[in-house]
Design an enzyme around this catalytic site. Structure first.
Site, PDB file in Angstrom:
ATOM      1  N   GLY A 174       0.938  -1.324   0.102  1.00  0.00           N
ATOM      2  CA  GLY A 174       0.091   0.095   0.492  1.00  0.00           C
ATOM      3  C   GLY A 174       1.307   1.120   0.101  1.00  0.00           C
ATOM      4  CB  CYS A 193       5.427   2.372   7.199  1.00  0.00           C
ATOM      5  SG  CYS A 193       5.059   3.542   6.575  1.00  0.00           S
ATOM      6  CG  LEU A 194       6.951   1.235   1.172  1.00  0.00           C
ATOM      7  CD1 LEU A 194       6.249   1.842  -0.088  1.00  0.00           C
ATOM      8  CD2 LEU A 194       7.856   0.008   1.275  1.00  0.00           C
ATOM      9  CG  HIS A 210       0.612   6.959   5.653  1.00  0.00           C
ATOM     10  ND1 HIS A 210       1.470   7.267   6.266  1.00  0.00           N
ATOM     11  CD2 HIS A 210       0.703   5.181   5.161  1.00  0.00           C
ATOM     12  CE1 HIS A 210       3.021   6.074   6.334  1.00  0.00           C
ATOM     13  NE2 HIS A 210       2.527   5.138   6.101  1.00  0.00           N
ATOM     14  CD  GLN A 242       3.723   5.598   2.389  1.00  0.00           C
ATOM     15  OE1 GLN A 242       2.554   4.935   2.372  1.00  0.00           O
ATOM     16  NE2 GLN A 242       4.449   5.100   3.461  1.00  0.00           N
ATOM     17  CG  HIS A 295       0.093   1.023   7.605  1.00  0.00           C
ATOM     18  ND1 HIS A 295       0.755   0.889   8.807  1.00  0.00           N
ATOM     19  CD2 HIS A 295       0.545   2.232   6.518  1.00  0.00           C
ATOM     20  CE1 HIS A 295       2.228   0.930   8.061  1.00  0.00           C
ATOM     21  NE2 HIS A 295       1.806   2.006   6.733  1.00  0.00           N
ATOM     22  CD  GLU A 296      -0.563   2.021   3.166  1.00  0.00           C
ATOM     23  OE1 GLU A 296       0.017   3.446   2.854  1.00  0.00           O
ATOM     24  OE2 GLU A 296      -0.156   1.087   3.134  1.00  0.00           O
TER      25      GLU A 296
END
Ligand code: NI
Length: 183
Positions: free
Chosen positions: A44, A95-96, A141, A49, A137-138
């Site tokens: 995701g 997480c990226l 963000h 991000q 999670h997304e």
């Protein structure tokens, strides 16, 4: 190519702005976001991000990294959680934007999310397991919440220390080798 912002970039802590559903520009942006997600083995990615403070996420929890033809990204414009259910489960999340670490996060397993697709149509998606977790999670963000805000308060320092260690080791987005453990 879009670049992935890393914590503690302030864009990651901002509340993202709503998109205009059906805005043609979202197609190009989401395509580029999906590319970044796949290139970094993420399941995701949220627009903040990559430095765009917009309520837009891309997810694909079924992608098989061995098979590029299995790519099937779902783009969610202005996603809103309409229901969370089930007994909370703790599982490690990467997480990226916090490369190198896996952090235990407690979440309800089931999430139902309402969103616009790229054609401006209202849809819903629901699921548990990885999908339910990834959706939450997304969407976090979009509200300026990273792993360091969702982790249990007593593990926050451990998570920050793990991240410092990951930075020192030069770990890259998609890597989650340093695992924060529940005490
Ligand atoms: Ni993330």
């Amino acid at each position: 190519m879009l670049e992935i912002l890393r914590a503690p970039d302030p864009v990651l802590r901002a509340t993202a702005d709503p998109c205009e559903p059906g805005d043609e520009a979202l197609k190009e942006i989401s395509e580029q976001m999906a590319e970044v997600m796949y290139n970094n083995n993420g399941c995701g990615l949220a627009a903040p991000q990559v430095g765009l403070s917009k309520r837009l996420i891309v997810i694909d929890v079924a992608y098989d990294t061995e098979d590029e033809s299995s790519r099937d990204p779902i783009v969610l414009v202005n996603p809103e959680i309409v229901e969370l259910a089930g007994d909370p489960v703790i599982d490690g999340e990467g997480c990226l934007s916090c490369p190198g670490i896996s952090v235990p996060i407690k979440r309800k397993p089931y999430a139902k999310v309402r969103y616009y697709n790229l054609d401006g149509e209202l849809w819903e998606i629901a699921g548990d397991g990885l999908l339910g977790r990834c959706l939450q999670h997304e969407i976090d963000h979009l509200n300026g919440i990273t792993l360091f805000e969702s982790v249990a308060p007593e593990l926050r320092i451990d998570a920050l220390n793990a991240y410092e260690e990951a930075k020192a080791q030069g770990l890259k987005p998609g890597e989650t080798g340093i695992e924060v453990k529940v005490r």
